[in-house]
Design an enzyme around this catalytic site. Structure first.
Site, PDB file in Angstrom:
ATOM      1  N   ARG A  32       9.028   7.962  -2.740  1.00  0.00           N
ATOM      2  CA  ARG A  32       8.862   9.361  -3.394  1.00  0.00           C
ATOM      3  C   ARG A  32       9.207   9.504  -4.930  1.00  0.00           C
ATOM      4  O   ARG A  32       8.683   9.914  -5.769  1.00  0.00           O
ATOM      5  CB  ARG A  32       9.608  10.449  -2.544  1.00  0.00           C
ATOM      6  N   ASP A  90      -0.005   5.895   5.846  1.00  0.00           N
ATOM      7  CA  ASP A  90      -0.592   7.217   5.085  1.00  0.00           C
ATOM      8  C   ASP A  90      -2.170   6.315   4.735  1.00  0.00           C
ATOM      9  O   ASP A  90      -1.924   5.699   3.877  1.00  0.00           O
ATOM     10  CB  ASP A  90      -0.125   7.816   3.950  1.00  0.00           C
ATOM     11  N   SER A 139       6.957   6.662   3.533  1.00  0.00           N
ATOM     12  CA  SER A 139       7.240   7.951   3.938  1.00  0.00           C
ATOM     13  C   SER A 139       8.716   8.106   4.723  1.00  0.00           C
ATOM     14  O   SER A 139       8.947   7.300   5.746  1.00  0.00           O
ATOM     15  CB  SER A 139       6.325   8.307   4.775  1.00  0.00           C
ATOM     16  N   GLY A 156       1.381   5.101  -2.123  1.00  0.00           N
ATOM     17  CA  GLY A 156       2.167   4.051  -1.572  1.00  0.00           C
ATOM     18  C   GLY A 156       3.358   3.728  -2.224  1.00  0.00           C
ATOM     19  O   GLY A 156       4.084   3.021  -1.549  1.00  0.00           O
ATOM     20  N   ASP A 167       0.392  -0.316   6.877  1.00  0.00           N
ATOM     21  CA  ASP A 167       0.510   0.933   5.958  1.00  0.00           C
ATOM     22  C   ASP A 167       0.373   2.109   7.109  1.00  0.00           C
ATOM     23  O   ASP A 167      -0.600   1.851   7.982  1.00  0.00           O
ATOM     24  CB  ASP A 167      -0.021   0.822   4.723  1.00  0.00           C
ATOM     25  N   ASP A 203      -4.030   0.453   1.903  1.00  0.00           N
ATOM     26  CA  ASP A 203      -5.153   1.264   1.384  1.00  0.00           C
ATOM     27  C   ASP A 203      -4.624   1.457  -0.144  1.00  0.00           C
ATOM     28  O   ASP A 203      -5.499   2.045  -0.758  1.00  0.00           O
ATOM     29  CB  ASP A 203      -5.361   2.472   2.046  1.00  0.00           C
TER      30      ASP A 203
END
Length: 248
Positions: A69, A19, A144, A66, A17, A202
């Site tokens: 959007r 971010d 993203s 995660g 991942d 995360d």
């Protein structure tokens, strides 16, 4: 904990991942979501007593982190029993629709990137380089739409053999995390079976996706979500920073 679990005899690829794992942008996302939702909720409430702000420690972790959007908007609004018109991806940021709120947040993230706020985690970058030196392939799996832009800004775009981000997921019609489809696609792109691939996440939704995809190892990075929470949702190993996995 050393890098022992992630060795070429056990794994062919590691799927990261972005971010919160590779870059500090999870903090940017959390801040931007809070700005958008607090403005929306305060206007909807109409008075200070009715206003309950967006909480980064709970709302962000459970409903938004995660996720793609618009999925994040839907998830959070549902948690507050709020229903909005879906709108369309072309909605302006000022529109009070699911897509409008998502686009409002996206504009804030773009502004943060333009201001040079993106930073990478040194331990993560060193860990990626160590894996590649061992012949283990690497990929990024991110919700993203700015994944390429962020990796480029952080100076680490060239460290990955494949990328499955929000743009790619939309093009391929892949559902977002906690569905495992984006991770499975990334494994396919780097010619690794799920059993021979590692997922590093995360976010709660991310470790759930890794577990749902039956990957050989799911590593949680407890920067914001608690270690116990990540384990409960599918992480086999939890570290505070990927530097903990480096060889001494």
């Amino acid at each position: 904990m050393t890098a022992g679990p992630v060795t070429p005899d056990r794994f062919d690829a590691v799927l990261f991942d972005m971010d919160g794992v590779l870059t500090s942008t999870a903090r940017i996302h959390a801040r931007c979501w809070k700005t958008v939702f607090d403005e929306f909720l305060s206007l909807r409430a109409g008075d200070a007593e009715s206003f309950r702000p967006f909480d980064i420690d709970t709302d962000y972790k459970w409903y938004v982190d995660g996720k793609a959007r618009y999925d994040g908007v839907r998830s959070f609004l549902a948690s507050r029993d709020i229903t909005l018109a879906e709108g369309a991806p072309s909605d302006p940021p000022a529109a009070d629709t699911v897509c409008g709120l998502g686009n409002r947040k996206d504009a804030l993230v773009e502004a943060a990137i333009d201001r040079g706020e993106v930073e990478s985690y040194p331990g993560s970058v060193t860990f990626v380089r160590q894996l590649r030196d061992r012949g283990i392939r690497t990929a990024v799996v991110s919700s993203s739409n700015h994944c390429e832009q962020i990796l480029l800004a952080a100076g680490i775009l060239d460290l990955f053999d494949a990328r499955v981000d929000g743009v790619v997921a939309t093009q391929l019609g892949l559902p977002g995390k906690p569905a495992p489809d984006a991770f499975l696609k990334a494994a396919e792109l780097v010619n690794a079976s799920p059993a021979r691939a590692v997922v590093i996440e995360d976010a709660i939704a991310g470790v759930q996706a890794g577990r749902a995809g039956q990957f050989g190892l799911v590593i949680g990075v407890a920067r914001d979500a608690g270690a116990d929470t990540l384990r409960a949702n599918g992480a086999d190993i939890v570290v505070a920073d990927l530097a903990e996995l480096l060889d001494a």
